[in-house]
Design a protein around this motif. Structure first.
Motif, PDB file in Angstrom:
ATOM      1  N   GLY A   7       0.880  -1.142  -0.127  1.00  0.00           N
ATOM      2  CA  GLY A   7      -0.163  -0.142   0.178  1.00  0.00           C
ATOM      3  C   GLY A   7       0.999   1.359   0.063  1.00  0.00           C
ATOM      4  N   ASN A   8       0.189   2.393   0.307  1.00  0.00           N
ATOM      5  CA  ASN A   8       0.903   3.780   0.261  1.00  0.00           C
ATOM      6  C   ASN A   8       0.643   4.632   1.065  1.00  0.00           C
ATOM      7  OD1 ASN A   8       1.593   3.120  -2.796  1.00  0.00           O
ATOM      8  ND2 ASN A   8      -0.756   3.493  -3.101  1.00  0.00           N
ATOM      9  N   ILE A   9       1.500   5.478   1.411  1.00  0.00           N
ATOM     10  CA  ILE A   9       1.428   6.721   2.218  1.00  0.00           C
ATOM     11  C   ILE A   9       1.155   8.079   1.155  1.00  0.00           C
ATOM     12  CG2 ILE A   9       2.426   8.258   3.822  1.00  0.00           C
ATOM     13  CD1 ILE A   9       4.039   5.684   5.030  1.00  0.00           C
ATOM     14  N   THR A  10       0.167   8.694   1.401  1.00  0.00           N
ATOM     15  CA  THR A  10      -0.353   9.805   0.350  1.00  0.00           C
ATOM     16  C   THR A  10      -0.109  10.879   1.030  1.00  0.00           C
ATOM     17  OG1 THR A  10      -1.451   8.112  -1.069  1.00  0.00           O
ATOM     18  CG2 THR A  10      -1.536  10.341  -1.541  1.00  0.00           C
ATOM     19  N   LEU A  11       0.403  12.184   0.307  1.00  0.00           N
ATOM     20  CA  LEU A  11       0.679  13.469   1.061  1.00  0.00           C
ATOM     21  C   LEU A  11      -0.165  14.208   0.001  1.00  0.00           C
ATOM     22  CD1 LEU A  11       2.141  15.624   2.675  1.00  0.00           C
ATOM     23  CD2 LEU A  11       3.913  15.853   0.892  1.00  0.00           C
ATOM     24  N   TYR A  12      -1.163  14.988   0.864  1.00  0.00           N
ATOM     25  CA  TYR A  12      -2.051  15.884   0.111  1.00  0.00           C
ATOM     26  C   TYR A  12      -1.907  17.237   0.629  1.00  0.00           C
ATOM     27  CZ  TYR A  12      -4.754  11.663  -1.131  1.00  0.00           C
ATOM     28  OH  TYR A  12      -5.387  10.556  -1.631  1.00  0.00           O
ATOM     29  N   LYS A  13      -2.093  18.286  -0.321  1.00  0.00           N
ATOM     30  CA  LYS A  13      -2.408  19.498   0.179  1.00  0.00           C
ATOM     31  C   LYS A  13      -3.644  19.707   0.666  1.00  0.00           C
ATOM     32  CE  LYS A  13       0.343  22.653  -2.834  1.00  0.00           C
ATOM     33  NZ  LYS A  13       0.308  23.902  -3.934  1.00  0.00           N
ATOM     34  N   SER A  14      -4.149  20.794   1.397  1.00  0.00           N
ATOM     35  CA  SER A  14      -5.408  21.032   2.192  1.00  0.00           C
ATOM     36  C   SER A  14      -6.442  20.939   1.340  1.00  0.00           C
ATOM     37  CB  SER A  14      -5.348  22.132   3.150  1.00  0.00           C
ATOM     38  OG  SER A  14      -4.929  23.405   2.612  1.00  0.00           O
ATOM     39  N   ASP A  15      -6.226  21.430  -0.081  1.00  0.00           N
ATOM     40  CA  ASP A  15      -7.192  21.667  -1.146  1.00  0.00           C
ATOM     41  C   ASP A  15      -7.474  20.272  -1.830  1.00  0.00           C
ATOM     42  OD1 ASP A  15      -5.103  21.553  -2.702  1.00  0.00           O
ATOM     43  OD2 ASP A  15      -5.422  23.375  -3.877  1.00  0.00           O
ATOM     44  N   ASP A  16      -6.956  19.138  -1.080  1.00  0.00           N
ATOM     45  CA  ASP A  16      -7.005  17.897  -1.791  1.00  0.00           C
ATOM     46  C   ASP A  16      -6.070  17.553  -2.995  1.00  0.00           C
ATOM     47  OD1 ASP A  16      -8.925  17.428   0.268  1.00  0.00           O
ATOM     48  OD2 ASP A  16     -10.444  18.055  -0.993  1.00  0.00           O
ATOM     49  N   THR A  17      -5.304  18.537  -3.316  1.00  0.00           N
ATOM     50  CA  THR A  17      -4.199  18.335  -4.458  1.00  0.00           C
ATOM     51  C   THR A  17      -3.351  17.035  -3.927  1.00  0.00           C
ATOM     52  OG1 THR A  17      -4.332  20.577  -5.285  1.00  0.00           O
ATOM     53  CG2 THR A  17      -2.519  19.104  -5.605  1.00  0.00           C
ATOM     54  N   GLN A  18      -3.380  16.010  -4.729  1.00  0.00           N
ATOM     55  CA  GLN A  18      -2.152  15.147  -4.177  1.00  0.00           C
ATOM     56  C   GLN A  18      -0.677  15.484  -4.776  1.00  0.00           C
ATOM     57  OE1 GLN A  18      -3.075  10.582  -5.090  1.00  0.00           O
ATOM     58  NE2 GLN A  18      -1.659  10.825  -6.553  1.00  0.00           N
ATOM     59  N   ILE A  19       0.050  15.470  -3.608  1.00  0.00           N
ATOM     60  CA  ILE A  19       1.291  15.906  -4.036  1.00  0.00           C
ATOM     61  C   ILE A  19       2.303  14.747  -4.394  1.00  0.00           C
ATOM     62  CG2 ILE A  19       3.436  17.112  -2.869  1.00  0.00           C
ATOM     63  CD1 ILE A  19       0.936  18.826  -3.385  1.00  0.00           C
ATOM     64  N   GLN A  20       2.171  13.758  -3.402  1.00  0.00           N
ATOM     65  CA  GLN A  20       3.188  12.641  -3.603  1.00  0.00           C
ATOM     66  C   GLN A  20       2.736  11.263  -3.213  1.00  0.00           C
ATOM     67  OE1 GLN A  20       7.411  13.215  -2.927  1.00  0.00           O
ATOM     68  NE2 GLN A  20       7.815  11.296  -3.721  1.00  0.00           N
ATOM     69  N   VAL A  21       2.729  10.084  -3.794  1.00  0.00           N
ATOM     70  CA  VAL A  21       2.423   8.873  -3.172  1.00  0.00           C
ATOM     71  C   VAL A  21       3.571   8.194  -3.027  1.00  0.00           C
ATOM     72  CG1 VAL A  21       1.171   6.514  -3.665  1.00  0.00           C
ATOM     73  CG2 VAL A  21       0.500   8.909  -4.670  1.00  0.00           C
ATOM     74  N   PHE A  22       3.610   7.587  -1.788  1.00  0.00           N
ATOM     75  CA  PHE A  22       4.956   6.702  -1.459  1.00  0.00           C
ATOM     76  C   PHE A  22       4.465   5.363  -1.163  1.00  0.00           C
ATOM     77  CE2 PHE A  22       4.931  10.970   0.305  1.00  0.00           C
ATOM     78  CZ  PHE A  22       6.242  11.503  -0.092  1.00  0.00           C
ATOM     79  N   ASP A  23       5.007   4.424  -1.963  1.00  0.00           N
ATOM     80  CA  ASP A  23       4.951   2.969  -2.062  1.00  0.00           C
ATOM     81  C   ASP A  23       5.699   2.536  -0.740  1.00  0.00           C
ATOM     82  OD1 ASP A  23       5.396   0.316  -2.027  1.00  0.00           O
ATOM     83  OD2 ASP A  23       4.689   0.189  -4.196  1.00  0.00           O
ATOM     84  N   VAL A  24       5.031   1.904   0.102  1.00  0.00           N
ATOM     85  CA  VAL A  24       5.726   1.472   1.618  1.00  0.00           C
ATOM     86  C   VAL A  24       6.559   0.458   1.306  1.00  0.00           C
ATOM     87  CG1 VAL A  24       3.798   2.198   3.027  1.00  0.00           C
ATOM     88  CG2 VAL A  24       4.026  -0.136   2.196  1.00  0.00           C
ATOM     89  N   THR A  25       6.544  -0.348   0.420  1.00  0.00           N
ATOM     90  CA  THR A  25       7.586  -1.309   0.022  1.00  0.00           C
ATOM     91  C   THR A  25       8.897  -0.804  -0.695  1.00  0.00           C
ATOM     92  OG1 THR A  25       6.884  -1.819  -2.270  1.00  0.00           O
ATOM     93  CG2 THR A  25       5.813  -2.970  -0.387  1.00  0.00           C
TER      94      THR A  25
END
Length: 213
Positions: A7-25
């Motif tokens: 799965g992933n850890i996902t960073l968003y801006k407060s306006d719901d813009t997806q900044i980056q997806v980090f694969d936990v593996t």
């Protein structure tokens, strides 16, 4: 201690813009320990609010108990700092101005609100004669706003060139970023006006003269 599973850890801006997806593996470090570190590939934007999601499949402990994850905007949210020093938007008199009124105040307008901290603003003649030193804690007005005003105690001399220095300790913004100051003779210099009306030094024939050819 937890192990990265899938799965992933996902960073968003407060306006719901997806900044980056980090694969936990592959995109995190610390699997097998208690501290998981995620290093974004780009620095965060200044003065920006973010939140983080963590998939419920991301981490298990040694007994295969699964971390519940984060799916809302409030469990892990934060705002980045203001890391940019204030800059000058305008100067009055403008740099290189001519014909400046001898009664003019000196006004520095910044791109954001600043607070007076410590140090001086110093007015010089172009021949390096020091005209007046203004303590920013007592001799200026406008601290807490964008416009700082300096009022010389005496009018400037006519047809005279001046320059201004500002100590690098003089002004900070609300995040304690410090204005760089002015230490040269060219960043803020100006020349005052000729404000004296012409007068007659002699008349020919002289006033009340007699026997004029």
């Amino acid at each position: 201690e937890v192990d990265a599973e899938s799965g992933n850890i996902t960073l968003y801006k407060s306006d719901d813009t997806q900044i980056q997806v980090f694969d936990v593996t592959s995109d995190i470090s610390g699997s097998g320990g208690t501290a998981i570190t995620i290093n974004p590939t780009s620095d965060l934007a200044e003065q920006t609010s973010y939140y983080v999601h963590i998939d419920a499949t991301a981490f298990d402990d040694a007994s295969s108990n699964t971390y519940a994850g984060i799916t809302d905007k409030t469990s892990w949210n934060f705002t980045s700092a203001d890391e940019t020093a204030p800059t000058v938007s305008s100067l009055s008199p403008a740099d290189d101005a001519t014909g400046v009124a001898t009664t003019a105040n000196l006004v520095i307008t910044f791109d954001e609100a600043v607070d007076a901290e410590s140090g001086n603003i110093t007015l010089y003649k172009s021949d390096d004669t020091q005209i007046q030193v203004f303590d920013v804690t007592s001799d200026i007005s406008g601290s807490g706003g964008t416009a700082i005003t300096i009022n010389p105690t005496s009018d400037l001399a006519e047809q005279t060139s001046y320059y201004v220095h500002i100590d690098a300790t003089a002004f900070d913004d609300a995040s304690s970023n410090t204005y760089a100051g002015i230490t040269d003779e060219t960043t803020w210099n100006f020349t005052t006006a000729d404000e004296t009306a012409p007068t007659v030094s002699s008349l020919s024939p002289a006033d009340d003269a007699t026997g004029v050819a």
